[in-house]
Write a protein that holds these residues in place. Structure first.
Motif, PDB file in Angstrom:
ATOM      1  N   ASN A 123       0.831  -1.204   0.000  1.00  0.00           N
ATOM      2  CA  ASN A 123       0.000   0.000   0.000  1.00  0.00           C
ATOM      3  C   ASN A 123       0.872   1.263   0.000  1.00  0.00           C
ATOM      4  O   ASN A 123       0.640   2.205  -0.772  1.00  0.00           O
ATOM      5  N   PHE A 124       1.906   1.261   0.837  1.00  0.00           N
ATOM      6  CA  PHE A 124       2.834   2.383   0.986  1.00  0.00           C
ATOM      7  C   PHE A 124       3.587   2.642  -0.324  1.00  0.00           C
ATOM      8  O   PHE A 124       3.742   3.777  -0.771  1.00  0.00           O
ATOM      9  N   ILE A 125       4.049   1.552  -0.967  1.00  0.00           N
ATOM     10  CA  ILE A 125       4.788   1.651  -2.239  1.00  0.00           C
ATOM     11  C   ILE A 125       3.900   2.282  -3.317  1.00  0.00           C
ATOM     12  O   ILE A 125       4.350   3.118  -4.102  1.00  0.00           O
ATOM     13  N   MET A 163       6.750   4.411  -5.450  1.00  0.00           N
ATOM     14  CA  MET A 163       8.131   3.931  -5.434  1.00  0.00           C
ATOM     15  C   MET A 163       8.336   2.926  -6.578  1.00  0.00           C
ATOM     16  O   MET A 163       7.478   2.083  -6.818  1.00  0.00           O
ATOM     17  N   THR A 164       9.459   3.037  -7.270  1.00  0.00           N
ATOM     18  CA  THR A 164       9.730   2.145  -8.405  1.00  0.00           C
ATOM     19  C   THR A 164      11.083   1.454  -8.222  1.00  0.00           C
ATOM     20  O   THR A 164      11.815   1.743  -7.272  1.00  0.00           O
ATOM     21  N   GLY A 165      11.403   0.532  -9.141  1.00  0.00           N
ATOM     22  CA  GLY A 165      12.670  -0.201  -9.059  1.00  0.00           C
ATOM     23  C   GLY A 165      12.550  -1.383  -8.115  1.00  0.00           C
ATOM     24  O   GLY A 165      11.472  -1.943  -7.932  1.00  0.00           O
ATOM     25  N   PHE A 166      13.657  -1.763  -7.477  1.00  0.00           N
ATOM     26  CA  PHE A 166      13.668  -2.921  -6.575  1.00  0.00           C
ATOM     27  C   PHE A 166      13.404  -2.475  -5.154  1.00  0.00           C
ATOM     28  O   PHE A 166      14.015  -1.516  -4.684  1.00  0.00           O
ATOM     29  N   ILE A 167      12.549  -3.199  -4.459  1.00  0.00           N
ATOM     30  CA  ILE A 167      12.296  -2.879  -3.047  1.00  0.00           C
ATOM     31  C   ILE A 167      12.278  -4.172  -2.228  1.00  0.00           C
ATOM     32  O   ILE A 167      11.561  -5.121  -2.556  1.00  0.00           O
ATOM     33  N   ASN A 168      13.095  -4.195  -1.159  1.00  0.00           N
ATOM     34  CA  ASN A 168      13.092  -5.344  -0.249  1.00  0.00           C
ATOM     35  C   ASN A 168      11.880  -5.247   0.674  1.00  0.00           C
ATOM     36  O   ASN A 168      11.783  -4.311   1.476  1.00  0.00           O
ATOM     37  N   VAL A 169      10.975  -6.212   0.535  1.00  0.00           N
ATOM     38  CA  VAL A 169       9.775  -6.227   1.385  1.00  0.00           C
ATOM     39  C   VAL A 169      10.020  -7.277   2.477  1.00  0.00           C
ATOM     40  O   VAL A 169       9.610  -8.432   2.384  1.00  0.00           O
ATOM     41  N   VAL A 170      10.765  -6.829   3.493  1.00  0.00           N
ATOM     42  CA  VAL A 170      11.201  -7.696   4.596  1.00  0.00           C
ATOM     43  C   VAL A 170      11.124  -6.887   5.888  1.00  0.00           C
ATOM     44  O   VAL A 170      11.094  -5.657   5.843  1.00  0.00           O
ATOM     45  N   ARG A 209      15.120   0.808   1.584  1.00  0.00           N
ATOM     46  CA  ARG A 209      14.338   1.822   0.864  1.00  0.00           C
ATOM     47  C   ARG A 209      13.008   2.124   1.574  1.00  0.00           C
ATOM     48  O   ARG A 209      12.580   3.281   1.636  1.00  0.00           O
ATOM     49  N   LEU A 210      12.356   1.102   2.104  1.00  0.00           N
ATOM     50  CA  LEU A 210      11.099   1.338   2.839  1.00  0.00           C
ATOM     51  C   LEU A 210      11.361   2.245   4.046  1.00  0.00           C
ATOM     52  O   LEU A 210      10.625   3.208   4.287  1.00  0.00           O
ATOM     53  N   LEU A 211      12.421   1.937   4.799  1.00  0.00           N
ATOM     54  CA  LEU A 211      12.729   2.727   6.000  1.00  0.00           C
ATOM     55  C   LEU A 211      13.128   4.157   5.645  1.00  0.00           C
ATOM     56  O   LEU A 211      12.688   5.112   6.293  1.00  0.00           O
ATOM     57  N   GLU A 212      13.936   4.310   4.598  1.00  0.00           N
ATOM     58  CA  GLU A 212      14.363   5.657   4.178  1.00  0.00           C
ATOM     59  C   GLU A 212      13.174   6.518   3.758  1.00  0.00           C
ATOM     60  O   GLU A 212      13.198   7.741   3.900  1.00  0.00           O
ATOM     61  N   ASN A 213      12.135   5.880   3.224  1.00  0.00           N
ATOM     62  CA  ASN A 213      10.953   6.623   2.782  1.00  0.00           C
ATOM     63  C   ASN A 213       9.912   6.821   3.881  1.00  0.00           C
ATOM     64  O   ASN A 213       8.854   7.376   3.635  1.00  0.00           O
ATOM     65  N   GLY A 214      10.229   6.327   5.080  1.00  0.00           N
ATOM     66  CA  GLY A 214       9.358   6.604   6.225  1.00  0.00           C
ATOM     67  C   GLY A 214       8.331   5.522   6.548  1.00  0.00           C
ATOM     68  O   GLY A 214       7.401   5.771   7.317  1.00  0.00           O
ATOM     69  N   PHE A 215       8.488   4.330   5.988  1.00  0.00           N
ATOM     70  CA  PHE A 215       7.538   3.266   6.310  1.00  0.00           C
ATOM     71  C   PHE A 215       7.746   2.798   7.749  1.00  0.00           C
ATOM     72  O   PHE A 215       8.877   2.607   8.195  1.00  0.00           O
ATOM     73  N   GLU A 216       6.639   2.634   8.466  1.00  0.00           N
ATOM     74  CA  GLU A 216       6.721   2.169   9.858  1.00  0.00           C
ATOM     75  C   GLU A 216       6.144   0.761   9.969  1.00  0.00           C
ATOM     76  O   GLU A 216       4.999   0.517   9.584  1.00  0.00           O
ATOM     77  N   PHE A 217       6.951  -0.152  10.493  1.00  0.00           N
ATOM     78  CA  PHE A 217       6.520  -1.537  10.668  1.00  0.00           C
ATOM     79  C   PHE A 217       5.679  -1.675  11.931  1.00  0.00           C
ATOM     80  O   PHE A 217       6.048  -1.173  12.982  1.00  0.00           O
TER      81      PHE A 217
END
Length: 302
Positions: A211-213, A218-225, A280-288
Motif C-alpha cells: 500500500n505504501f509503495i 516507489m519504483t525499481g527494486f524494493i526489499n519487502v522484509v 528503501r522502505l525505511l528511508e521513505n518513512g515506512f513504519e513496521f
C-alpha cells in the motif's frame, strides 16, 4: 474509479492483499486459472498466464496491477519442476508486458513479485537494495531472469516495481503453519547449524508495505522484509517460547535433507541464510507494525 488487478491472486498472498485493499478500491479483479465468476463483489477472470484470451481487456483503466504468478518453490528441484518454476514466472511477466503495452489506458502502477532470495547466502553482511550482493545458484538465477523479463520491456505510461519479498508469516497460510506444527510436535529446535539468518515479514506489514509503495509511487527494486533478520536458532527458540513448548529437538542438515526429500521439497528453503533489510522502505518513512519477531509471533498465535 480506482481499479485493482491481482494476477494469480487466489493464493495466500493474494488473499492477504484482497483483505487489505477491498475497501480502498471500487473494483478488484483477480486473474485466475479457475473459472470466471464474481464472489462478494470481487471479479474472477480466467487466464492461462501465457496468451491473450480476453482477460487482457481488464487491464484497461486499471489503477494498479499486482502480479503474483509463479509455481511454488516448495517442491523438489527436479528438471521438470525447475523448468516450470522459471517459465511460470517469465511467461506471465512477458504476457503482462504485452497486455500493458496494448492498453489505451494502461495500469498506472505495476508491482511484480520477486524474491529476497536474489541475494547471496550471507552470515556476515546485511543486504539492502543499494549494495546487496547477488549470488549465483538456481533460485538466484530464476529471480534475475524474472526481474529482467519485467524491466527490459519499457512501459512509458506504467510505473514498475519489483517486490523482493521474504518469507511472509500469516495466520492462514504460508510458511508459518508448518513451522508452528513442527514446534508443537517437539521438533522446534534449530535447523541445520542454526546460524543462518531468516528474513521474514508479518502478513499485515506485507500488505501495508505494498500500500505504501503504491501511495509513494516507489519504483525499481524494493526489499519487502522486516528490519530485523534473525538467526534460525533464535527464530525457533522464540517460536517455542510463544507456543509454550518447553523443548525443541534440533534437526541437523543431514536429517533435513532426508526429511525434505520425503515431503517433496528442498532443504535450501530452510538452510539458506537470507540476511536482507528494507533500506528503501525505511528511508521513505515506512513504519513496521511488527518489526520484531516477538511481536509478530504474539500476534499470530494469540
Amino acid at each position: 474509479m480506482k481499479k485493482l488487478i491481482i494476477a494469480a491472486g487466489t493464493g495466500f498472498l493474494g488473499q492477504v492483499l484482497v483483505n487489505h485493499f477491498k475497501d480502498k478500491f471500487e473494483e478488484i479483479v483477480i486473474l485466475t486459472r479457475g473459472n470466471s465468476k464474481t464472489i462478494d463483489g470481487i471479479k474472477y477472470v480466467n487466464w492461462n498466464a501465457r496468451n491473450f484470451t480476453g482477460w487482457e481487456k481488464e487491464l484497461e483503466n486499471a489503477t494498479v496491477l499486482i502480479n503474483l504468478a509463479g509455481k511454488s518453490v516448495d517442491c523438489r528441484y527436479t528438471k521438470k519442476n525447475k523448468k516450470e518454476i522459471l517459465l511460470s514466472r517469465i511467461e506471465s511477466t512477458k504476457i503482462l508486458n504485452k497486455a500493458v503495452l496494448n492498453c489505451q489506458n494502461p495500469p498506472k502502477h505495476w508491482l511484480n513479485s520477486s524474491t529476497a532470495t536474489i541475494y547471496r547466502f550471507s552470515l556476515d553482511k546485511q543486504m539492502d537494495e543499494a549494495d546487496g550482493e547477488i549470488g549465483n545458484d538456481f533460485s538466484i538465477n530464476v529471480a534475475l531472469s524474472w526481474e529482467k523479463a519485467f524491466f527490459k520491456t519499457e512501459t512509458p505510461k506504467t510505473l514498475k516495481t519489483a517486490l523482493r519479498t521474504s518469507i511472509v508469516l500469516g495466520k492462514n497460510g504460508g510458511a508459518f503453519i508448518p513451522l508452528k506444527n513442527l514446534a508443537k510436535l517437539g521438533f522446534g529446535g534449530k535447523q541445520g547449524k542454526g546460524d543462518q539468518f531468516v528474513s521474514w515479514i508479518h502478513e499485515e506489514d506485507f500488505a501495508n508495505a505494498v500500500n505504501f509503495i503504491i501511495e509513494k509511487e516507489m519504483t525499481g527494486f524494493i526489499n519487502v522484509v522486516s528490519p530485523e533478520p534473525i538467526r534460525n536458532a533464535d527464530f525457533m527458540q522464540k517460536l517455542r517460547k510463544t507456543i509454550g513448548f518447553p523443548f525443541g529437538i534440533p534437526v541437523n542438515t543431514f536429517l533435513l535433507k532426508i526429511g525434505s526429500f520425503f515431503i517433496r521439497t528442498e532443504a535450501e528453503l530452510i538452510l539458506k541464510s537470507r540476511n536482507v533489510i528494507p533500506k528503501r522502505l525505511l528511508e521513505n518513512g515506512f513504519e513496521f507494525k511488527f518489526g520484531s519477531i516477538d511481536k509478530a509471533f504474539q500476534n499470530l498465535l494469540h
